[in-house]
Design an enzyme around this catalytic site. Structure first.
Site, PDB file in Angstrom:
ATOM      1  N   GLU A   1      -5.549  -5.140  10.576  1.00 32.75           N
ATOM      2  CA  GLU A   1      -4.608  -4.034  10.734  1.00 32.75           C
ATOM      3  C   GLU A   1      -4.890  -3.295  12.041  1.00 32.75           C
ATOM      4  O   GLU A   1      -5.732  -2.382  12.076  1.00 32.75           O
ATOM      5  CB  GLU A   1      -4.754  -3.057   9.563  1.00 32.75           C
TER       6      GLU A   1
ATOM      7  N   HIS B   1      -9.697   1.011   5.057  1.00 36.74           N
ATOM      8  CA  HIS B   1      -8.404   1.234   5.719  1.00 36.74           C
ATOM      9  C   HIS B   1      -8.618   2.218   6.872  1.00 36.74           C
ATOM     10  O   HIS B   1      -9.432   3.136   6.773  1.00 36.74           O
ATOM     11  CB  HIS B   1      -7.383   1.798   4.716  1.00 36.74           C
TER      12      HIS B   1
ATOM     13  N   ASN C   1       0.873  -1.181   0.000  1.00 34.84           N
ATOM     14  CA  ASN C   1       0.000   0.000   0.000  1.00 34.84           C
ATOM     15  C   ASN C   1       0.912   1.233   0.000  1.00 34.84           C
ATOM     16  O   ASN C   1       1.482   1.568   1.035  1.00 34.84           O
ATOM     17  CB  ASN C   1      -0.894  -0.038   1.254  1.00 34.84           C
ATOM     18  N   TRP C   2       1.042   1.836  -1.170  1.00 37.57           N
ATOM     19  CA  TRP C   2       1.990   2.960  -1.292  1.00 37.57           C
ATOM     20  C   TRP C   2       1.441   4.248  -0.693  1.00 37.57           C
ATOM     21  O   TRP C   2       2.142   5.236  -0.585  1.00 37.57           O
ATOM     22  CB  TRP C   2       2.337   3.199  -2.768  1.00 37.57           C
ATOM     23  N   LYS C   3       0.149   4.259  -0.380  1.00 37.97           N
ATOM     24  CA  LYS C   3      -0.499   5.462   0.168  1.00 37.97           C
ATOM     25  C   LYS C   3      -0.223   6.653  -0.753  1.00 37.97           C
ATOM     26  O   LYS C   3      -0.110   6.463  -1.961  1.00 37.97           O
ATOM     27  CB  LYS C   3      -0.058   5.686   1.616  1.00 37.97           C
TER      28      LYS C   3
ATOM     29  N   GLU D   1      -7.035   4.652   7.809  1.00 43.56           N
ATOM     30  CA  GLU D   1      -6.819   6.060   7.440  1.00 43.56           C
ATOM     31  C   GLU D   1      -8.044   6.637   6.729  1.00 43.56           C
ATOM     32  O   GLU D   1      -8.434   7.779   6.979  1.00 43.56           O
ATOM     33  CB  GLU D   1      -5.535   6.184   6.602  1.00 43.56           C
TER      34      GLU D   1
ATOM     35  N   SER E   1       3.185  -2.172  10.333  1.00 43.32           N
ATOM     36  CA  SER E   1       4.632  -2.222  10.555  1.00 43.32           C
ATOM     37  C   SER E   1       5.261  -3.575  10.200  1.00 43.32           C
ATOM     38  O   SER E   1       6.162  -4.053  10.890  1.00 43.32           O
ATOM     39  CB  SER E   1       4.971  -1.815  11.997  1.00 43.32           C
TER      40      SER E   1
ATOM     41  N   GLY F   1       2.233   2.279  10.746  1.00 42.35           N
ATOM     42  CA  GLY F   1       3.185   3.377  10.601  1.00 42.35           C
ATOM     43  C   GLY F   1       3.882   3.760  11.895  1.00 42.35           C
ATOM     44  O   GLY F   1       4.517   4.799  11.985  1.00 42.35           O
TER      45      GLY F   1
ATOM     46  N   GLY G   1       2.774  -1.190   4.284  1.00 41.60           N
ATOM     47  CA  GLY G   1       2.794   0.231   3.938  1.00 41.60           C
ATOM     48  C   GLY G   1       4.222   0.697   3.709  1.00 41.60           C
ATOM     49  O   GLY G   1       4.815   0.461   2.653  1.00 41.60           O
ATOM     50  N   GLY G   2       4.797   1.343   4.723  1.00 43.24           N
ATOM     51  CA  GLY G   2       6.118   1.965   4.609  1.00 43.24           C
ATOM     52  C   GLY G   2       7.175   1.072   3.971  1.00 43.24           C
ATOM     53  O   GLY G   2       7.922   1.514   3.087  1.00 43.24           O
TER      54      GLY G   2
HETATM   55  P1  PGA Z   1       2.685   0.259   7.630  1.00 38.85           P
HETATM   56  O1  PGA Z   1       1.228   0.465   6.989  1.00 38.85           O
HETATM   57  O2  PGA Z   1       3.235  -1.019   7.070  1.00 38.85           O
HETATM   58  O3  PGA Z   1       3.460   1.467   7.221  1.00 38.85           O
HETATM   59  O4  PGA Z   1       2.487   0.170   9.109  1.00 38.85           O
HETATM   60  C1  PGA Z   1       0.359  -0.615   6.759  1.00 38.85           C
HETATM   61  C2  PGA Z   1      -0.930  -0.126   6.191  1.00 38.85           C
HETATM   62  O5  PGA Z   1      -1.353   0.995   6.503  1.00 38.85           O
HETATM   63  O6  PGA Z   1      -1.580  -0.827   5.397  1.00 38.85           O
END
Ligand code: PGA
Length: 263
Positions: free
Chosen positions: A180, A95, A9-11, A97, A226, A186, A247-248
């Site tokens: 999640e 998600h 997930n590149w956001k 977010e 994470s 993050g 994500g990251g």
């Molecule tokens: P993260 O994000 O790996 O940076 O914690 C995961 C996500 O939001 O899907």
């Protein structure tokens, strides 16, 4: 047996050119793996370029969100019908977010409601995605306050029931669900592998109650929050964890390649 799935997930990171360079780089490092489904979820604008770059590499394209109507006066929105035209195979929904449930709040509190999709909008989005043949990656998870209050299982069951209400068993067969925990996204704080496994097993039992045993056996359940090269192997070795939503760490070619190799 369920095929493992690793989704990046590149956001709101990477331009289309940077995204294309990233997939080229990690695709070389992992070659084609038939035993793991690899998905990248760029921002909408980058989808065509990234899709064309990975066309013959066995890497699939996901979107990060969708609107729940096919067309109409909905300024700024993107429909499942439009995503399907771009060969998008997966789409993240619910998600934390987009639900406005941030693990690490860098957003002014007053603007949070503008991100806040609800269980009802998640349900509508899933219905449209399935209609257009796109696999939803449904995200569920508790905040730190909910975990500390001992309501984790209840929150997750409520999110699943609301998101999947009205869908029959045959529609849910290929579904992907990502556990999640909001407090792990993050933050560098990963959920312990045994606890992540316990929740993923619980999610499977809720799916069985909502659909049937066959669907529950087929649904892929990912862990996200994470995930890094050094914790992926332990998480992915658990029987009910079928891969990760990353994500990251998906923004770094070598790190993401290492996570894929762990699956
Ligand atoms: P993260 O994000 O790996 O940076 O914690 C995961 C996500 O939001 O899907």
């Amino acid at each position: 047996m369920r095929t493992k799935l690793v989704a990046g997930n590149w956001k709101m990171n990477l331009t289309a050119a940077q995204g294309a360079a990233l997939v080229e780089s990690f695709a070389k490092q992992v070659a084609v793996r038939y035993d793991v489904d690899v998905v990248v979820c760029p921002s909408f604008l980058s989808i065509p370029k990234v899709r064309d770059t990975v066309r013959h590499q066995g890497i699939l394209i996901g979107a990060q969100d969708v609107f729940w109507k096919d067309e109409g006066a909905f300024t700024g929105q993107v429909s499942a019908k439009q995503l399907a035209e771009q060969s998008v195979a997966f789409c993240i929904v619910g998600h934390s977010e987009t639900r406005g449930r941030f693990g690490k709040l860098e957003t002014p509190e007053s603007t949070v409601p503008f991100f806040a999709e609800t269980d009802e909008t998640v349900n509508l989005k899933i219905e449209r995605l399935l209609f257009h043949g796109i696999t939803p990656i449904l995200c569920v998870g508790e905040t730190l306050a909910e975990r500390e209050a001992g309501t984790t299982d209840q929150i997750i069951e409520g999110q699943l029931r609301a998101a999947l209400a009205g869908r029959d068993a045959s529609e849910l067969y290929g579904l992907v669900i990502a556990y999640e925990p909001v407090w792990a996204i993050g933050t560098g704080q990963t959920c312990a592998a045994d606890e992540a496994e316990r929740i993923c097993r619980f999610i499977r039992s809720v799916v069985e109650a909502l659909a049937d045993n066959e669907v529950a056996i087929h649904v892929r359940i990912l862990y996200g929050g994470s995930v890094k090269a050094d914790n992926a192997k332990e998480l992915f070795s658990k029987p009910n964890i079928d891969g990760g939503l990353v994500g990251g760490a998906s923004l770094d070619a070598a790190g993401f390649a290492a996570i894929i190799m762990s699956a």
